[in-house]
Scaffold this active site. Structure first.
Site, mmCIF file in Angstrom:
data_model
loop_
_atom_site.group_PDB
_atom_site.id
_atom_site.type_symbol
_atom_site.label_atom_id
_atom_site.label_comp_id
_atom_site.label_asym_id
_atom_site.label_seq_id
_atom_site.Cartn_x
_atom_site.Cartn_y
_atom_site.Cartn_z
ATOM 1 N N ARG A 1 0.818 -1.216 0.000
ATOM 2 C CA ARG A 1 0.000 0.000 0.000
ATOM 3 C C ARG A 1 0.854 1.270 0.000
ATOM 4 N NH1 ARG A 1 -5.104 -1.751 3.862
ATOM 5 N NH2 ARG A 1 -6.315 -2.648 2.181
ATOM 6 N N LYS B 1 -17.983 -16.157 4.349
ATOM 7 C CA LYS B 1 -19.416 -16.030 4.574
ATOM 8 C C LYS B 1 -20.161 -15.474 3.372
ATOM 9 C CE LYS B 1 -19.353 -13.514 8.168
ATOM 10 N NZ LYS B 1 -19.513 -12.738 9.353
ATOM 11 N N GLY C 1 -8.561 -8.641 0.758
ATOM 12 C CA GLY C 1 -7.277 -8.774 1.429
ATOM 13 C C GLY C 1 -6.716 -10.189 1.378
ATOM 14 N N GLY D 1 -12.737 -4.035 1.235
ATOM 15 C CA GLY D 1 -14.137 -3.669 1.455
ATOM 16 C C GLY D 1 -14.627 -2.643 0.447
HETATM 17 P P1 ADP Z 1 -11.131 -11.642 1.082
HETATM 18 O O1 ADP Z 1 -10.300 -11.040 2.202
HETATM 19 O O2 ADP Z 1 -10.297 -12.064 -0.079
HETATM 20 O O3 ADP Z 1 -12.290 -10.765 0.711
HETATM 21 P P2 ADP Z 1 -12.731 -13.156 2.951
HETATM 22 O O4 ADP Z 1 -12.183 -12.334 4.078
HETATM 23 O O5 ADP Z 1 -14.129 -12.965 2.560
HETATM 24 O O6 ADP Z 1 -11.782 -12.998 1.663
HETATM 25 O O7 ADP Z 1 -12.557 -14.700 3.312
HETATM 26 C C1 ADP Z 1 -11.313 -15.246 3.655
HETATM 27 C C2 ADP Z 1 -11.435 -16.273 4.732
HETATM 28 O O8 ADP Z 1 -12.369 -17.285 4.382
HETATM 29 C C3 ADP Z 1 -10.125 -16.980 4.985
HETATM 30 O O9 ADP Z 1 -9.716 -16.712 6.303
HETATM 31 C C4 ADP Z 1 -10.447 -18.457 4.792
HETATM 32 O O10 ADP Z 1 -9.800 -19.290 5.727
HETATM 33 C C5 ADP Z 1 -11.950 -18.490 4.989
HETATM 34 N N1 ADP Z 1 -12.564 -19.655 4.346
HETATM 35 C C6 ADP Z 1 -12.518 -19.992 3.050
HETATM 36 N N2 ADP Z 1 -13.141 -21.162 2.839
HETATM 37 C C7 ADP Z 1 -13.608 -21.594 4.030
HETATM 38 C C8 ADP Z 1 -14.341 -22.743 4.468
HETATM 39 N N3 ADP Z 1 -14.711 -23.698 3.608
HETATM 40 N N4 ADP Z 1 -14.660 -22.848 5.766
HETATM 41 C C9 ADP Z 1 -14.265 -21.871 6.634
HETATM 42 N N5 ADP Z 1 -13.580 -20.770 6.291
HETATM 43 C C10 ADP Z 1 -13.240 -20.620 5.003
HETATM 44 MG MG MG Z 2 -10.618 -10.951 4.335
#
Ligand code: ADP
Ligand code: MG
Length: 393
Positions: A36, A197, A349, A372
């Site tokens: 960043r 989620k 992230g 976000g």
């Molecule tokens: P990003 O930061 O790329 O937007 P998120 O924060 O939405 O992604 O999601 C990332 C998290 O989701 C990671 O910590 C990962 O471990 C978790 N995750 C992915 N698949 C699963 C799963 N099947 N069960 C539980 N947690 C999961």
């Molecule tokens: Mg995340």
């Protein structure tokens, strides 16, 4: 419509307040990833060349409105100084007389980094008086903090009403890449969504259904879709309350002729710290097991679909990629996105961290610095920190 660019500002001799996103991952006061900071350098370099007197401000972490010693900006100022090979001053306060004096004495092309904006509770409250104190330090305002633009805080929104406001180069690059994705993307356009989620991302999926040719779903959020399909998912993370919404999205996609790819096989284990997982069909998930990744057949199917896309938006890992037994799905998708022709945009992230760990980030057309913020943008929401900057060239 584009936002008024910092390139069009006459900055010579002017004090320019630049809201940057220096909210870096830190461990014990040390920077673990400086992406960043590097991303803000084009705007800083432009202002230095133009002879501006530069005041940089960011938040770092969640100090909850109080001074927190290990969230001070000084190590970041020191690192910026090394990257620029030019002196960078660090203030130990955000506003007040001493900061006023230092800001007033800045020479042309000199840089001052203010203390962590969130040490003052008035920042997140978008307090008018705090915004006025920030504005009093400068003649012009530049917002280059795309990652904070979805928040209406004093340094991202309030101050922009008080000074002539411009978008920085990183902000413009983010708006250009994400705007093009929604308005002018080449087909086929596939979105890949994962992460923990579904509740975080239902809005994004809803908006993307009007734009994409295909949607690829993985990660914990796929479990809720599997529930909606009537599958047994054992003890997996899911949001049963949202299964009806997931079902409605599947139906809408079907009516529009959009492909939704869901896992057909998955990697299961008893818990996420297990040494190894077991690949099973989505019809054979044991009642006591949890799904932690997409399976080998699904990886191959997803990689094939990705290779046929001309535009790709990826947000969210396919599994618990932090733990090697459950990283294969995310690795396969990252590799497929990196290999694909056309335009690829990755936000979030954890997804970006996965790409970086694999050394693939430089093979992506645009890696968004705003997790976000990029999601809210793709959701079709107006970002307060963007809306407040006048349109222009
Ligand atoms: P990003 O930061 O790329 O937007 P998120 O924060 O939405 O992604 O999601 C990332 C998290 O989701 C990671 O910590 C990962 O471990 C978790 N995750 C992915 N698949 C699963 C799963 N099947 N069960 C539980 N947690 C999961
Ligand atoms: Mg995340």
């Amino acid at each position: 419509m584009t936002k008024r660019s910092v390139r069009s500002a006459d900055v010579a001799g002017q004090r320019v307040f630049v809201r940057v996103d220096f909210n870096l991952p830190m461990e014990d006061g040390r920077i673990t990833d400086d992406t960043r900071i590097r991303a803000a350098i084009p705007t800083i370099a432009l202002l230095r060349e133009g002879g501006a007197r530069i005041i940089l401000a960011s938040h770092l972490g969640r100090p909850n409105g109080g001074v927190t010693e290990d969230l001070r900006m000084e190590p970041i100022a020191v690192h910026l100084q090394a990257l620029l090979d030019a002196p960078v001053l660090a203030a130990t306060e955000i506003t007040g007389e001493s900061v006023q004096a230092v800001a007033g004495d800045l020479e042309e092309s000199e840089i001052l980094v203010l203390e962590n904006l969130r040490f003052d509770p008035r920042e997140e409250a978008n307090d008018a008086e705090f915004a006025a104190e920030l504005a009093s330090l400068a003649d012009l305002y530049v917002n280059d903090a795309f990652g904070a633009a979805h928040r209406a805080h004093a340094s991202t929104e309030g101050i922009a009403h008080l000074l002539p406001a411009y978008a920085g180069l990183l902000m413009l690059a983010e708006l250009d890449a994400l705007g093009h994705l929604l308005d002018g993307s080449e087909r086929p356009f596939f979105a890949i969504l994962g992460g923990a989620k579904v509740s975080d991302k239902l809005g994004v999926i809803g908006n993307l259904l009007a734009k994409v040719d295909g949607l690829i779903v993985g990660g914990g959020m796929a479990n809720t879709f599997l529930l909606a399909q009537g599958k047994e998912i054992g003890a997996s993370l899911a949001e049963p309350d949202l299964a009806a919404d997931a079902k409605a999205l599947l139906d809408r996609a079907g009516e529009r002729g959009i492909d939704i790819l869901l896992p057909t096989d998955v990697v299961v284990a008893d818990d996420s710290s297990s040494e190894r997982g077991l690949s099973v069909s989505v019809d054979e998930v044991p009642a006591s097991s949890r799904i932690f990744d997409i399976g080998p057949q699904t990886r191959a199917d997803y990689a094939r679909a990705i290779s046929g896309a001309q535009t790709i938006f990826w947000n969210g890992p396919m599994g618990v990629f932090e733990h090697p037994p459950f990283a294969a799905g995310t690795t396969a998708v990252a590799q497929a996105v990196a290999r694909a022709g056309g335009t690829s945009i990755v936000g979030g992230g954890d997804s970006v961290a996965a790409l970086q760990a694999l050394g693939l980030a430089d093979r992506i057309t645009h890696v968004s610095t705003g997790g976000g913020a990029s999601l809210e943008f793709v959701e079709g929401k107006s970002l307060p920190g963007v809306a407040v900057i006048p349109d222009g060239e």
